[in-house]
Motif scaffolding. Structure first.
Motif, short mmCIF file in Angstrom:
data_model
loop_
_atom_site.label_atom_id
_atom_site.label_comp_id
_atom_site.label_asym_id
_atom_site.label_seq_id
_atom_site.Cartn_x
_atom_site.Cartn_y
_atom_site.Cartn_z
N SER A 18 0.52 -1.56 -0.20
CA SER A 18 -0.07 -0.03 -0.06
C SER A 18 0.86 1.25 0.09
O SER A 18 0.22 2.21 -0.38
N HIS A 19 2.38 0.81 0.06
CA HIS A 19 3.00 2.43 0.38
C HIS A 19 4.30 1.81 -0.80
O HIS A 19 5.13 1.43 0.25
N LEU A 20 4.74 2.31 -1.24
CA LEU A 20 5.68 2.44 -1.93
C LEU A 20 6.10 3.41 -2.60
O LEU A 20 5.26 4.59 -3.32
N HIS A 21 7.62 4.36 -3.12
CA HIS A 21 7.56 4.91 -4.60
C HIS A 21 8.98 4.86 -5.16
O HIS A 21 8.75 3.70 -5.41
N VAL A 22 8.11 5.83 -6.71
CA VAL A 22 9.29 5.00 -7.55
C VAL A 22 10.01 6.51 -8.24
O VAL A 22 9.45 7.50 -8.06
N TRP A 23 11.22 7.04 -8.87
CA TRP A 23 11.76 7.58 -8.78
C TRP A 23 12.80 7.41 -10.62
O TRP A 23 13.22 6.16 -10.48
N ALA A 24 12.87 8.49 -11.08
CA ALA A 24 13.83 7.78 -12.37
C ALA A 24 14.42 7.54 -11.93
O ALA A 24 15.28 7.94 -11.22
N THR A 41 19.38 9.62 -3.60
CA THR A 41 20.53 9.35 -3.42
C THR A 41 21.07 7.18 -3.00
O THR A 41 21.98 6.85 -3.34
N LEU A 42 19.69 6.88 -4.14
CA LEU A 42 18.75 5.68 -3.62
C LEU A 42 18.88 5.57 -4.99
O LEU A 42 17.76 6.17 -5.67
N PRO A 43 18.53 3.99 -5.98
CA PRO A 43 18.41 3.86 -6.91
C PRO A 43 16.63 3.52 -7.03
O PRO A 43 16.65 2.96 -5.47
N GLY A 44 15.93 3.46 -7.49
CA GLY A 44 14.53 3.92 -6.71
C GLY A 44 13.68 3.31 -8.65
O GLY A 44 12.08 3.91 -8.54
N HIS A 45 13.70 3.06 -9.69
CA HIS A 45 13.07 2.48 -10.57
C HIS A 45 12.62 1.18 -10.56
O HIS A 45 12.52 0.99 -9.91
N SER A 46 11.47 2.14 -11.75
CA SER A 46 10.16 0.78 -11.48
C SER A 46 10.62 -0.94 -12.06
O SER A 46 10.18 -1.79 -11.27
N ASP A 47 11.86 -1.03 -13.42
CA ASP A 47 12.85 -2.04 -12.98
C ASP A 47 13.27 -2.47 -11.83
O ASP A 47 12.87 -4.32 -11.71
N LEU A 48 13.53 -2.12 -10.78
CA LEU A 48 14.24 -2.45 -9.41
C LEU A 48 13.17 -2.91 -8.92
O LEU A 48 12.95 -4.16 -8.05
N LEU A 49 12.13 -1.44 -8.58
CA LEU A 49 10.87 -2.51 -8.72
C LEU A 49 9.96 -3.30 -8.34
O LEU A 49 9.68 -4.65 -7.66
N LEU A 50 10.36 -3.40 -9.78
CA LEU A 50 9.26 -5.19 -9.99
C LEU A 50 10.07 -6.37 -9.28
O LEU A 50 9.47 -7.16 -9.17
N GLU A 51 11.45 -6.27 -9.89
CA GLU A 51 12.14 -7.39 -9.80
C GLU A 51 11.76 -7.42 -8.10
O GLU A 51 11.98 -9.33 -7.98
N ARG A 52 12.35 -6.85 -7.16
CA ARG A 52 12.01 -6.19 -5.62
C ARG A 52 10.74 -7.68 -5.54
O ARG A 52 10.32 -8.27 -4.05
N MET A 53 9.46 -7.14 -5.95
CA MET A 53 8.12 -7.41 -6.23
C MET A 53 7.57 -9.04 -6.31
O MET A 53 7.30 -9.84 -5.99
N ARG A 54 8.38 -9.45 -7.63
CA ARG A 54 9.12 -10.74 -7.90
C ARG A 54 9.36 -11.95 -6.66
O ARG A 54 9.24 -12.66 -6.42
N GLU A 55 10.56 -11.26 -6.63
CA GLU A 55 11.27 -12.06 -5.49
C GLU A 55 10.37 -12.06 -3.98
O GLU A 55 10.28 -13.20 -3.79
N ALA A 56 9.46 -11.03 -3.91
CA ALA A 56 8.59 -11.18 -2.28
C ALA A 56 6.95 -11.55 -2.58
O ALA A 56 6.58 -11.80 -1.38
N ASN A 57 7.41 -11.96 -4.36
CA ASN A 57 5.28 -12.46 -4.50
C ASN A 57 4.69 -11.72 -3.86
O ASN A 57 3.46 -12.21 -3.11
N VAL A 58 4.95 -10.43 -4.20
CA VAL A 58 4.34 -9.27 -3.54
C VAL A 58 2.85 -9.66 -5.17
O VAL A 58 4.10 -8.88 -6.32
N ASP A 59 2.10 -8.98 -5.49
CA ASP A 59 1.39 -9.09 -6.49
C ASP A 59 0.56 -7.77 -7.39
O ASP A 59 1.09 -7.69 -8.37
N GLY A 60 1.05 -6.61 -6.20
CA GLY A 60 0.81 -4.84 -7.01
C GLY A 60 0.51 -4.19 -5.69
O GLY A 60 1.16 -4.02 -4.30
#
Length: 298
Positions: A18-24, A41-60
Motif C-alpha cells: 500500500s505504500h512505496l515510491h519510484v523515481w527515474a 541517493t538510492l536507486p528507485g526505478h520501476s524495473d528494480l521495484l518489479l524485481e523486488r516484488m517478484r522476489e517477495a511474491n507481491v502482486d501489486g
C-alpha cells in the motif's frame, strides 16, 4: 454412478503493497528530471521495484508520488501506464494558493487513473494549516472523486491531529489514510503516549485507515521490529484488520532490511498476535484492494 464433483481450490489471496515510491533512473532523468535539491541517493526505478516484488511474491502496489519529482507526475504516470495490472497511483496534492492543485488533482484522477492523493503538510505555505481554504477544497474534491486522502505526519501527529479531526468531521464521506502509523513510535514518555492515544481515538471516524508501513521509521528495535507487536495489537483492536494495510516504503527499505524482509516482518509480528487468516488477508492486501480499485489481476 453419480459424477464426482471436484471443488476448485480457493484462489490465493492477493498481496498488495500500500505504500512505496519510484523515481527515474539516471538515464530516465533526462526526460523526467528531479526537482531542485531532490536528487535521490538510492536507486528507485520501476524495473528494480518489479524485481523486488517478484522476489517477495507481491502482486501489486500503490505508488505514492515521490517528492523527488514534486508535482511533476509524468514519471509515475508512465509507470502506471506501462504496468496497469501491477500498479495504481497516489498523487501528491499541490496546495498552491492559486488553486492549480485542485485542477491537477482532478486531471490526474480522471485522465491518468490515480486512485489516491497524499497531503504533505510541510508543502503548505509557511504559517498555514492544511485546513485552509485550498486544503479544504482539495480534500472535498478528493471525496467527490471517490479517492482517499493520505496524510504524512513526519514531524509528529500532535502537529496535525487537529487538522485531521476537522477534515474527518466536516467531510465524513472522504476516506483518510495515515501513512506509517502516523509516525507514532511505541510510546516511552507522556507526549508519545498522548500521540498514540490520539491515533487510536481516530478510530471513532469510520473513514480512517492505517498504513502499517515503513516499520523501520516507527520501530525502536532492529529488524524484525518486534516492538511494533503491541502497536499492531492495539491498532487492530480499535480499527479492525479491514482498516489496516501493509506497506514497504520502497526504495527506502532497500537501505534497511530489504524489500522481502519488510513483508516478512509484518507476517512475523502478526504471528505473535495469533491473528486469523482472514485478518492477515485484510492487512496484506484485501484492505488495499477494497480502497484503490486496482487492476491487480496478474
Amino acid at each position: 454412478m453419480a459424477e464426482r464433483v471436484i471443488s476448485s481450490p480457493k484462489p490465493a489471496a492477493k498481496i498488495i503493497d500500500s505504500h512505496l515510491h519510484v523515481w527515474a533512473s539516471p538515464d530516465e532523468a533526462v526526460d523526467y528530471p528531479f526537482s531542485p535539491g531532490q536528487v535521490p541517493t538510492l536507486p528507485g526505478h520501476s524495473d528494480l521495484l518489479l524485481e523486488r516484488m517478484r522476489e517477495a511474491n507481491v502482486d501489486g502496489a500503490l505508488i505514492v508520488q515521490p517528492i523527488n519529482h514534486m508535482f511533476d507526475h509524468r514519471y509515475v504516470t508512465s509507470v502506471l501506464k506501462k504496468h496497469p495490472s501491477k500498479f495504481v497511483g497516489c498523487c501528491l496534492g499541490n496546495p498552491a494558493e492559486d488553486g492549480i492543485g485542485i485542477r491537477q488533482l482532478e486531471e490526474l484522477v480522471l485522465k491518468d487513473g490515480y486512485r489516491a492523493v497524499r497531503f504533505n503538510p510541510y508543502l503548505w505555505p509557511s504559517g498555514q494549516k492544511m485546513t485552509n481554504q485550498i486544503g479544504k477544497a482539495m480534500f472535498c474534491k478528493a471525496g467527490e472523486l471517490g479517492i482517499p486522502v493520505g496524510f504524512m505526519c513526519m514531524k509528529g501527529l500532535n502537529l496535525h491531529i487537529a487538522d485531521i479531526e476537522i477534515f474527518c468531521s466536516e467531510y465524513p464521506s472522504t476516506t483518510v489514510l495515515l501513512d506509517h502509523l502516523a509516525f507514532c513510535k511505541p510510546p516511552i514518555n507522556d507526549e508519545e503516549k498522548q500521540n498514540f492515544e490520539d491515533l487510536l481515538n481516530l478510530s471513532r471516524f469510520p473513514q480512517v485507515y492505517i498504513k502499517l508501513s515503513a516499520l523501520f521509521r516507527v520501530s525502536r528495535d532492529p529488524y524484525p521490529y518486534n516492538d511494533i507487536t503491541q502497536t499492531l495489537s492495539q491498532i487492530v483492536t480499535r480499527f479492525g484488520a479491514d482498516h489496516v494495510m501493509w506497506g514497504s516504503d520502497f526504495p527506502f527499505i532497500e537501505a534497511e532490511c530489504g524489500y522481502k524482509k519488510a513483508k516478512d516482518a509484518v507476517v512475523e509480528i502478526a504471528s505473535k498476535l495469533h491473528l486469523s487468516s482472514s485478518e492477515m488477508e485484510w492487512i496484506m492486501g484485501k484492505t488495499a484492494l477494497q480502497l484503490f480499485s486496482g487492476n491487480w489481476s496478474s
